[in-house]
Structures are given as C-alpha cells and as structure tokens.
Write a protein that holds these residues in place. Structure first.
Motif, short mmCIF file in Angstrom:
data_model
loop_
_atom_site.label_atom_id
_atom_site.label_comp_id
_atom_site.label_asym_id
_atom_site.label_seq_id
_atom_site.Cartn_x
_atom_site.Cartn_y
_atom_site.Cartn_z
N VAL A 93 0.81 -1.21 0.00
CA VAL A 93 0.00 0.00 0.00
C VAL A 93 0.85 1.27 0.00
O VAL A 93 0.55 2.24 -0.71
CB VAL A 93 -0.96 -0.01 1.21
N ARG A 94 1.94 1.26 0.75
CA ARG A 94 2.71 2.48 0.96
C ARG A 94 3.88 2.66 0.01
O ARG A 94 4.47 3.74 -0.04
CB ARG A 94 3.23 2.51 2.40
N HIS A 95 4.26 1.63 -0.74
CA HIS A 95 5.46 1.73 -1.56
C HIS A 95 5.15 1.32 -3.00
O HIS A 95 4.26 0.51 -3.26
CB HIS A 95 6.58 0.84 -1.00
N ARG A 96 5.89 1.89 -3.92
CA ARG A 96 5.80 1.56 -5.34
C ARG A 96 7.11 0.87 -5.74
O ARG A 96 8.19 1.42 -5.55
CB ARG A 96 5.61 2.82 -6.18
N PHE A 97 7.02 -0.31 -6.28
CA PHE A 97 8.21 -1.05 -6.68
C PHE A 97 7.86 -1.91 -7.89
O PHE A 97 6.69 -2.16 -8.18
CB PHE A 97 8.75 -1.92 -5.54
N ARG A 98 8.90 -2.35 -8.58
CA ARG A 98 8.71 -3.16 -9.78
C ARG A 98 8.16 -4.54 -9.39
O ARG A 98 8.66 -5.19 -8.47
CB ARG A 98 10.03 -3.32 -10.52
N GLY A 99 7.14 -4.97 -10.08
CA GLY A 99 6.52 -6.26 -9.79
C GLY A 99 5.42 -6.18 -8.74
O GLY A 99 4.95 -7.22 -8.27
N ARG A 100 4.99 -4.97 -8.39
CA ARG A 100 3.96 -4.81 -7.35
C ARG A 100 2.63 -5.44 -7.78
O ARG A 100 1.97 -6.11 -6.97
CB ARG A 100 3.77 -3.34 -7.06
N SER A 101 2.23 -5.25 -9.01
CA SER A 101 0.98 -5.83 -9.49
C SER A 101 1.06 -7.36 -9.52
O SER A 101 0.09 -8.05 -9.21
CB SER A 101 0.64 -5.30 -10.88
#
Length: 278
Positions: A93-101
C-alpha cells in the motif's frame, strides 16, 4: 393496505433476518446438542437434557489433546501470518516497486486455489524435501494460506486510512517512530486484530490441507472426522459452542470499544472550547 405498506418498507430487513436465522440454525442445533444425553453413540436426536457434558468437557482425553494441539497450531500460525501479512500489506500500500501488481496477483492465489490442490502440492513438496510430516509441517501449511487473508484484511484498513493524520503528526515535529506508534498503529490495529482472528479461525477449522500434511498428528477437525465413523461424543458440541461464544464475545467487546471511542471523539469535537483571555 397497512400490512402491504409495512412489508414494502421493511422487506429488505425481513429477508436479512431470514438469512441470518438460516445461517444461525446449525449453530443453535450444536448448542442444543451440547446439553443432550444421546441414547447411543450413533444417535444425534435430542434424548435427555443434561449438564454433564459441560461439567466434564474432557471426558474423552483424546479429544482435549486434539483441541489443545489445534489451539497451539492456530496460535503459532496466527502470530507468524499476522506479522508477515501486516508487513506485506504496508509494503503493497505504501510503496511503489517493480513487480507490485504481480505480487498482488500472487497474494490471491492461495485464496483462489482449491484446498485439495494446495494440500497435495504441499505434501509433494515436503516429501521431496525429506521433511517429516507432523506438527511443524501443519504450521507451515497454515501460515501459507493464512498470510493471504491477513494481507487482504490489513490492506483494506490501510486503504481507508487518512494519510493527512500522519502528515499532521510529522508537521508537529513527531519522528517517524512516534508517528507510527501513536497515529498509524492505533488506526490500523482494528484491521490487524480482525485479520488475526480470521487467521486463527481458518487455522483451527482447517481439515483438508491438515489431513494431507499431518502425518500422525491429530488436530480437532481430524478427530471429529475420525470419531464420526464410530460415534461423535457430545463433548464435541460443547467445544464448538464454547468456541462460538468466545468468538462472539471478542467481536462484541471489539465493537463496544469502537463505539465508545467514536462517542468519545464525537464528544471531544462538540464540546465547547475554553475561551482564551485577551
């Protein structure tokens, strides 16, 4: 006309009450059978009222051992799954990173996978790795499917939380740890508690995955399944009723605490502020 108008205004409530009554009917039957002295071990009709089942809930020692073992497994699995699931929910919820989806999709896989497939897959994994089946393989299996439910529950709580409260605390010179301890954690705590209760109930109730990975370890659901072939003792109904009452009390206390907190906040907002002397 009055009756039809009354039904037209309250038909949604009537349907909801009927559905709730239908859902509560098996629980009421189990509670009633907990006060029953059956005529035989294979009989489930109400024969005679008695309190002996509640006075001697451990008349069958094997059953109480299975209950204690299920509680131990549920407690360990709940603690581990709650910690891991809460950390994963904060990260998603709080972070954006590669592979999140992709991680979000993987989180839902244990929830969507049939328990039969999951149980056989874990059995193949443990056998190929040479891990002896028993208490700890059950714990590992329960942690695996409980984590998904914890992540989904805590994520829903985090998504509905107002980030401006944390920003206001940081503007008032609170450190990150103080903001988390005094603002974030109290707001997220109801979701964490709800996730922990859900994880414990799923772990305590699981049979299919446990049956594949238990080895010689017998949990309460496995005991009930085995006892059904030779007659379930009435003390099983006592354990089921007690677990339902405990869960109902926990939910009621949590709801009462939340209502008191909301009332206190409302009174604090509506209370007249003291005038400052010029």
């Amino acid at each position: 006309m009055r009756v039809s108008r009354w039904l037209a205004d309250r038909w949604v409530m009537i349907v909801a009450l009927l559905v709730l009554g239908y859902l509560a009917l098996p629980i009421l039957v189990v509670a009633g059978l907990s006060f029953n002295r059956p005529s035989s071990r294979l009989s489930y009709d109400f024969n005679e009222f008695t309190l002996d089942n509640w006075r001697q809930p451990c008349a069958t020692s094997d059953m109480c051992d299975a209950v204690v073992r299920s509680v131990q497994i549920g407690f360990i699995a709940t603690v581990v799954a709650t910690v891991l699931g809460t950390l994963m929910a904060f990260a998603l919820v709080r972070h954006r990173f590669r592979g999140r989806s992709g991680v979000n999709v993987l989180i839902f896989l244990p929830m969507a996978t049939p328990e039969l497939v999951m149980g056989t897959s874990l059995l193949a994994l443990f056998v190929s790795a040479g891990v002896p089946q028993g208490f700890w393989t059950i714990v590992i299996a329960h942690v695996m499917f409980c984590v998904s439910f914890v992540v989904v529950t805590v994520k829903a709580r985090l998504a509905g939380m107002d980030r401006r409260l944390e920003e206001a605390a940081m503007d008032l010179y609170a450190s990150e740890w103080q903001t988390f301890r005094r603002i974030t954690l109290p707001l997220v705590l109801p979701g964490i508690v709800a996730a922990a209760l859900l994880a414990f109930s799923l772990s305590f109730d699981d049979f299919i995955i446990t049956n594949f990975n238990a080895g010689t370890t017998v949990t309460f659901p496995m005991y009930v399944w085995g006892a059904a072939q030779r007659g379930i003792p009435p003390q099983v109904n006592v354990i089921g009723t007690a677990m339902f009452v405990i869960a109902l009390l926990l939910v009621g206390l949590s709801s009462l605490r939340g209502r008191r907190a909301r009332r206190a906040n409302l009174l604090a907002r509506t209370a007249p502020q003291p005038r400052r002397s010029s």
